[in-house]
Design a protein around this motif. Structure first.
Motif, mmCIF file in Angstrom:
data_model
loop_
_atom_site.group_PDB
_atom_site.id
_atom_site.type_symbol
_atom_site.label_atom_id
_atom_site.label_comp_id
_atom_site.label_asym_id
_atom_site.label_seq_id
_atom_site.Cartn_x
_atom_site.Cartn_y
_atom_site.Cartn_z
ATOM 1 N N ILE A 1 0.834 -1.203 0.000
ATOM 2 C CA ILE A 1 0.000 0.000 0.000
ATOM 3 C C ILE A 1 0.867 1.251 0.000
ATOM 4 C CG2 ILE A 1 -0.291 0.234 2.510
ATOM 5 C CD1 ILE A 1 -3.046 0.732 -0.099
ATOM 6 N N TYR B 1 -14.103 15.621 5.158
ATOM 7 C CA TYR B 1 -13.802 16.188 3.839
ATOM 8 C C TYR B 1 -13.649 17.706 3.935
ATOM 9 C CZ TYR B 1 -15.011 11.579 2.020
ATOM 10 O OH TYR B 1 -15.040 10.241 1.769
ATOM 11 N N ARG C 1 -12.906 16.092 -3.291
ATOM 12 C CA ARG C 1 -13.656 14.879 -3.645
ATOM 13 C C ARG C 1 -13.143 14.296 -4.957
ATOM 14 N NH1 ARG C 1 -18.725 14.207 -1.040
ATOM 15 N NH2 ARG C 1 -19.145 15.826 0.502
ATOM 16 N N ARG D 1 -8.234 7.235 -5.140
ATOM 17 C CA ARG D 1 -8.670 5.941 -4.604
ATOM 18 C C ARG D 1 -8.859 4.921 -5.717
ATOM 19 N NH1 ARG D 1 -9.167 4.062 0.555
ATOM 20 N NH2 ARG D 1 -10.329 5.457 1.905
ATOM 21 N N ARG E 1 -6.818 1.670 -6.065
ATOM 22 C CA ARG E 1 -7.537 0.394 -6.156
ATOM 23 C C ARG E 1 -6.913 -0.494 -7.232
ATOM 24 N NH1 ARG E 1 -13.019 -0.753 -8.791
ATOM 25 N NH2 ARG E 1 -13.754 -2.619 -7.726
ATOM 26 N N PHE F 1 -3.160 -1.239 -5.978
ATOM 27 C CA PHE F 1 -3.143 -2.070 -4.779
ATOM 28 C C PHE F 1 -3.673 -3.461 -5.097
ATOM 29 C CE2 PHE F 1 -5.045 -2.951 -0.404
ATOM 30 C CZ PHE F 1 -3.849 -3.413 0.084
ATOM 31 N N ASP G 1 -19.109 6.990 -6.072
ATOM 32 C CA ASP G 1 -17.836 6.632 -5.442
ATOM 33 C C ASP G 1 -17.656 7.297 -4.087
ATOM 34 O OD1 ASP G 1 -16.442 4.750 -6.754
ATOM 35 O OD2 ASP G 1 -14.806 6.079 -7.376
ATOM 36 N N LEU G 2 -18.114 8.541 -3.996
ATOM 37 C CA LEU G 2 -17.903 9.276 -2.748
ATOM 38 C C LEU G 2 -18.724 8.688 -1.615
ATOM 39 C CD1 LEU G 2 -17.730 12.845 -4.261
ATOM 40 C CD2 LEU G 2 -15.858 11.499 -3.283
ATOM 41 N N LEU H 1 -16.687 5.802 -0.531
ATOM 42 C CA LEU H 1 -15.508 6.242 0.214
ATOM 43 C C LEU H 1 -15.891 6.714 1.614
ATOM 44 C CD1 LEU H 1 -13.445 8.208 -2.467
ATOM 45 C CD2 LEU H 1 -12.828 6.078 -1.303
ATOM 46 N N ALA H 2 -16.982 7.471 1.668
ATOM 47 C CA ALA H 2 -17.424 7.973 2.971
ATOM 48 C C ALA H 2 -17.766 6.811 3.892
ATOM 49 C CB ALA H 2 -18.629 8.895 2.791
ATOM 50 N N ALA I 1 -16.516 3.749 3.634
ATOM 51 C CA ALA I 1 -15.274 3.036 3.957
ATOM 52 C C ALA I 1 -14.461 3.772 5.017
ATOM 53 C CB ALA I 1 -14.441 2.859 2.694
ATOM 54 N N ASP I 2 -14.503 5.095 4.966
ATOM 55 C CA ASP I 2 -13.698 5.885 5.909
ATOM 56 C C ASP I 2 -14.441 6.207 7.202
ATOM 57 O OD1 ASP I 2 -11.582 5.889 4.182
ATOM 58 O OD2 ASP I 2 -12.089 7.807 3.250
ATOM 59 N N PHE J 1 -17.179 8.012 7.577
ATOM 60 C CA PHE J 1 -17.761 9.356 7.662
ATOM 61 C C PHE J 1 -19.285 9.343 7.678
ATOM 62 C CE2 PHE J 1 -13.665 10.881 5.503
ATOM 63 C CZ PHE J 1 -13.061 11.078 6.731
ATOM 64 N N GLU K 1 -21.239 -4.839 -7.906
ATOM 65 C CA GLU K 1 -20.101 -4.012 -8.303
ATOM 66 C C GLU K 1 -19.779 -2.979 -7.209
ATOM 67 O OE1 GLU K 1 -17.752 -3.782 -10.280
ATOM 68 O OE2 GLU K 1 -17.136 -1.683 -10.039
ATOM 69 N N SER L 1 -18.193 -4.648 -4.319
ATOM 70 C CA SER L 1 -16.793 -4.972 -4.571
ATOM 71 C C SER L 1 -15.910 -3.730 -4.370
ATOM 72 C CB SER L 1 -16.657 -5.502 -6.001
ATOM 73 O OG SER L 1 -15.297 -5.610 -6.338
ATOM 74 N N ARG L 2 -16.408 -2.613 -4.875
ATOM 75 C CA ARG L 2 -15.634 -1.378 -4.703
ATOM 76 C C ARG L 2 -15.513 -1.014 -3.231
ATOM 77 N NH1 ARG L 2 -15.236 1.155 -9.706
ATOM 78 N NH2 ARG L 2 -14.691 3.168 -8.854
ATOM 79 N N ASP M 1 -12.974 -3.070 -1.620
ATOM 80 C CA ASP M 1 -11.615 -2.627 -1.959
ATOM 81 C C ASP M 1 -11.227 -1.365 -1.183
ATOM 82 O OD1 ASP M 1 -11.350 -4.702 -3.667
ATOM 83 O OD2 ASP M 1 -11.640 -3.553 -5.513
ATOM 84 N N TYR M 2 -12.157 -0.420 -1.115
ATOM 85 C CA TYR M 2 -11.862 0.816 -0.391
ATOM 86 C C TYR M 2 -11.601 0.547 1.088
ATOM 87 C CZ TYR M 2 -13.409 3.443 -4.518
ATOM 88 O OH TYR M 2 -13.535 3.959 -5.777
ATOM 89 N N GLN N 1 -8.235 -0.824 1.419
ATOM 90 C CA GLN N 1 -7.244 0.255 1.297
ATOM 91 C C GLN N 1 -7.100 1.008 2.609
ATOM 92 O OE1 GLN N 1 -8.298 3.011 -1.760
ATOM 93 N NE2 GLN N 1 -8.267 1.481 -3.397
#
Lengths: 167, 305
Positions: free
Chosen positions: A102, A127, A142, A149, A153, A156, B9-10, B13-14, B16-17, B19, B39, B42-43, B46-47, B50
């Motif tokens: 990573i 954010y 964003r 990312r 992805r 990674f 995506d956001l 991400l939010a 995953a993180d 938020f 799908e 899966s993303r 992955d996030y 990460q």
């Protein structure tokens, strides 16, 4: 001012972590933190107590990173992770491999994407806070996050088969 | 009709993180939508991988001991960095004093600052003491903070509340002279007693005693405490002035908005420094022009201690 110094001192570990994510090299990271601290101490009267000191320091560190001299930048780029001091506490062989994967993937990102990811995913800034620390609009953050990312992805993921083989 | 949130995506991400943890409704809606979208699932996976890998990878930096060279930058700052900034305030007083006749020779920074402040206090009191301050109580509430403006720094403090001594704040103004600044506060009691309090920035670690002077029927008293030096000027009897000075010093120490004794003042950024104008509008008080704009009053200095 004692209090401000104390508050700044408390942030050093987090600054080192952020600097490490930006530079990859522990020595360069500490150089970056050192430059940031010197600047922060000089400018500490400019910190508004209404804002977050941490965010203020992150912002300063990023500016220092972007403006640091070519010598330090070159050194950061030349350091090989295999010969650099290990910035991470001893861990299992598997964990070490994941970490390198990573970290390597992060270093392949443009600096602005790396910074956006480091601030949100590693440092835990919202954010809004991350955008402020990078001096960019939230929309730009964003966008950088999304692109970074996604790229992360891809890169990674490339290591996944290797990981499985090791296991 | 099913409410199917649009996932981008956001959102992933939010999630995953972490938020979205503070927005459980949105989080649940997105998780439900993800459950129907392989799908997206899966993303998200992955996030999350990460994020977990990143946090693991850099976790060691938090646990590692801080190198001495980094710690020293902050710990040594008092000697190497802060003082030049703070000294500027005290140095300003030295400049003022020298400009007033060059009578200061080798009594150290604090003597210099004390004399300069006492001298300036006398001048200000003669020019526009409490008798010339606004009548009534419109000069500002005691709890109203004073913003002390320099081109680079501001010190916040509250006007001392001396209601227990029977005094009310009736006027306040800023005085700028040769780059140095004072805040002048005018107090008056119902029975007609009055005094002026002058406050200036300084830097000395230890508090000092009250030093009294008298000149042409005006009693003056000076002291310093932490980042501030103060003096009062009044036509009250000297003994009463002394009691008053002690009360003011107590009130300033009790002020919870002031920095602890021994600490440097709190500095704030100045977003809109405007000439001689104090941030809280001190300069808008009628008659708040500086001495520079007042027809000359020959400076007379106090004798040496």
């Amino acid at each position: 001012m004692q209090e401000t110094k104390w508050l700044i001192a408390r942030e050093i570990p987090r600054l080192r972590r952020y600097a490490l994510a930006l530079t990859r090299d522990p020595v360069a990271a500490d150089d970056l933190v050192q430059d940031t601290l010197e600047r922060a101490i000089r400018k500490r009267h400019l910190w508004s107590r209404h804002g977050s000191l941490r965010a203020w320091l992150y912002k300063m560190l990023y500016h220092v990173f972007l403006n640091q001299g070519p010598r330090r930048k070159r050194r950061a780029n030349e350091v090989d992770l295999d010969v650099a001091p290990d910035p991470i506490a001893p861990a299992t062989a598997d964990a070490r491999l994941v970490r390198r994967d990573i970290v390597t993937a992060m270093q392949e990102l443009p600096a602005e994407q790396r910074a956006a990811i480091a601030l949100t995913a590693v440092e835990g800034l919202s954010y809004d806070e991350a955008a402020a620390a990078l001096d960019i609009p939230v929309g730009t953050l964003r966008s950088r996050l999304s692109r970074g990312r996604e790229r992360l992805r891809e890169t990674f993921d490339d290591f996944e088969p290797q990981l499985r083989q090791v296991k | 009709m099913m409410d199917r949130p649009c996932i981008d995506d956001l959102d992933l991400l939010a999630l995953a993180d972490g938020f979205l943890d503070d927005d459980p409704a949105r989080k649940a809606a997105i998780e439900a939508a993800i459950a129907r979208d392989p799908e997206a699932a899966s993303r998200l996976s992955d996030y999350r991988a990460q994020t977990a890998a990143l946090r693991t990878a850099y976790a060691g930096a938090l646990a590692a001991p801080v190198p001495e060279r980094l710690r020293a930058i902050v710990e040594d700052a008092e000697r190497t960095r802060a003082r030049p900034v703070l000294r500027r305030a005290a140095a300003g007083l030295v400049v003022v004093a020298a400009g007033l006749g060059g009578w200061l020779v080798g009594h150290g920074e604090d003597d210099t600052a004390r004399r300069a402040l006492l001298d300036e206090s006398y001048r200000q009191f003669v020019l526009r003491g409490p008798e010339m301050a606004l009548s009534g109580e419109g000069g500002g509430a005691p709890e109203r903070a004073i913003s002390w403006i320099d081109d680079e720094v501001a010190i916040r403090l509250s006007a001392p509340d001396l209601s227990s001594e029977g005094f009310t704040l009736v006027g306040k103004r800023g005085v700028r002279r040769s780059g140095d600044q004072l805040v002048a506060l005018e107090y008056r009691s119902r029975d007609g007693r009055a005094f002026s309090l002058f406050i200036a920035p300084r830097w000395m670690d230890s508090p000092g005693p009250i030093v009294e002077r008298e000149r042409a029927g005006i009693a003056l008293a000076y002291w310093h405490d932490g980042p501030l030096a103060a003096s009062i000027a009044t036509q009250l009897p000297r003994a009463e002035a002394r009691v008053l000075a002690e009360a003011v010093r107590r009130a300033m120490r009790d002020d919870t908005t002031a920095p602890p004794a021994g600490l440097a003042p709190e500095f704030r950024p100045l977003r809109n420094p405007v000439g001689d104008v104090m941030a809280d509008g001190l300069a808008t008080i009628p008659g708040s022009e500086t001495l520079d704009a007042v027809p000359g009053l020959a400076p007379t200095t106090f004798g040496s201690n």
